[in-house]
Design a protein around this motif. Structure first.
Motif, mmCIF file in Angstrom:
data_model
loop_
_atom_site.group_PDB
_atom_site.id
_atom_site.type_symbol
_atom_site.label_atom_id
_atom_site.label_comp_id
_atom_site.label_asym_id
_atom_site.label_seq_id
_atom_site.Cartn_x
_atom_site.Cartn_y
_atom_site.Cartn_z
ATOM 1 N N GLU A 73 52.149 41.161 38.019
ATOM 2 C CA GLU A 73 50.867 40.493 37.846
ATOM 3 C C GLU A 73 50.839 39.800 36.498
ATOM 4 O O GLU A 73 51.606 40.123 35.588
ATOM 5 N N ILE A 74 49.972 38.828 36.389
ATOM 6 C CA ILE A 74 49.715 38.115 35.138
ATOM 7 C C ILE A 74 48.248 38.348 34.812
ATOM 8 O O ILE A 74 47.369 38.030 35.610
ATOM 9 N N ASP A 75 47.961 38.922 33.634
ATOM 10 C CA ASP A 75 46.600 39.324 33.274
ATOM 11 C C ASP A 75 45.955 38.379 32.266
ATOM 12 O O ASP A 75 46.629 37.752 31.463
ATOM 13 N N ASN A 76 44.625 38.374 32.294
ATOM 14 C CA ASN A 76 43.784 37.727 31.275
ATOM 15 C C ASN A 76 44.100 36.253 31.055
ATOM 16 O O ASN A 76 44.230 35.789 29.928
ATOM 17 N N VAL A 77 44.208 35.510 32.128
ATOM 18 C CA VAL A 77 44.465 34.071 32.060
ATOM 19 C C VAL A 77 43.131 33.336 32.082
ATOM 20 O O VAL A 77 42.264 33.622 32.907
ATOM 21 N N ASP A 78 42.960 32.391 31.175
ATOM 22 C CA ASP A 78 41.793 31.505 31.201
ATOM 23 C C ASP A 78 42.214 30.219 31.906
ATOM 24 O O ASP A 78 43.085 29.498 31.431
ATOM 25 N N TYR A 79 41.622 29.961 33.040
ATOM 26 C CA TYR A 79 41.943 28.794 33.861
ATOM 27 C C TYR A 79 40.896 27.737 33.561
ATOM 28 O O TYR A 79 39.713 27.928 33.839
ATOM 29 N N ASP A 80 41.314 26.608 32.942
ATOM 30 C CA ASP A 80 40.332 25.603 32.541
ATOM 31 C C ASP A 80 40.879 24.175 32.675
ATOM 32 O O ASP A 80 41.166 23.508 31.692
ATOM 33 N N PRO A 81 40.984 23.691 33.918
ATOM 34 C CA PRO A 81 41.460 22.329 34.128
ATOM 35 C C PRO A 81 40.408 21.280 33.766
ATOM 36 O O PRO A 81 39.201 21.523 33.837
#
Length: 92
Positions: A73-81
């Motif tokens: 898993e990949i944690d704590n990603v801020d997705y902001d396109p």
């Protein structure tokens, strides 16, 4: 013209190439998002309008789970396109 709002993101995907030429996919489901939009329209003639819109979307602290047989898993990603849309409209 500008607007803002809240939204619900059904799914976000990440596809990654890893060592050995293998690729893997990660996905996150059902996240709360917010969006800010600004746009403008310029009349070219009586029937034609040129328009542009800028959108900024933000989803905080996303956790992506590896799809398939993986356990990663990949944690704590801020997705902001940021999206820029340009269009032309014909009015009947």
């Amino acid at each position: 013209m500008s607007a803002r709002g809240l939204g619900w993101v059904e799914e976000i995907d990440i596809d990654a190439d890893v060592a050995g030429g293998r690729s893997t996919s990660y996905s996150a489901d059902n996240e709360l998002a917010y969006q800010i939009m600004a746009g403008i329209g310029y009349p070219l003639s009586e029937n034609w309008t040129l328009s542009g819109e800028l959108r900024y979307t933000r989803v905080n602290d996303v956790t992506f789970d590896e799809e398939g047989s993986g356990n990663g898993e990949i944690d704590n990603v801020d997705y902001d396109p940021i999206s820029l849309l340009v269009g032309i409209t014909y009015n009947f």
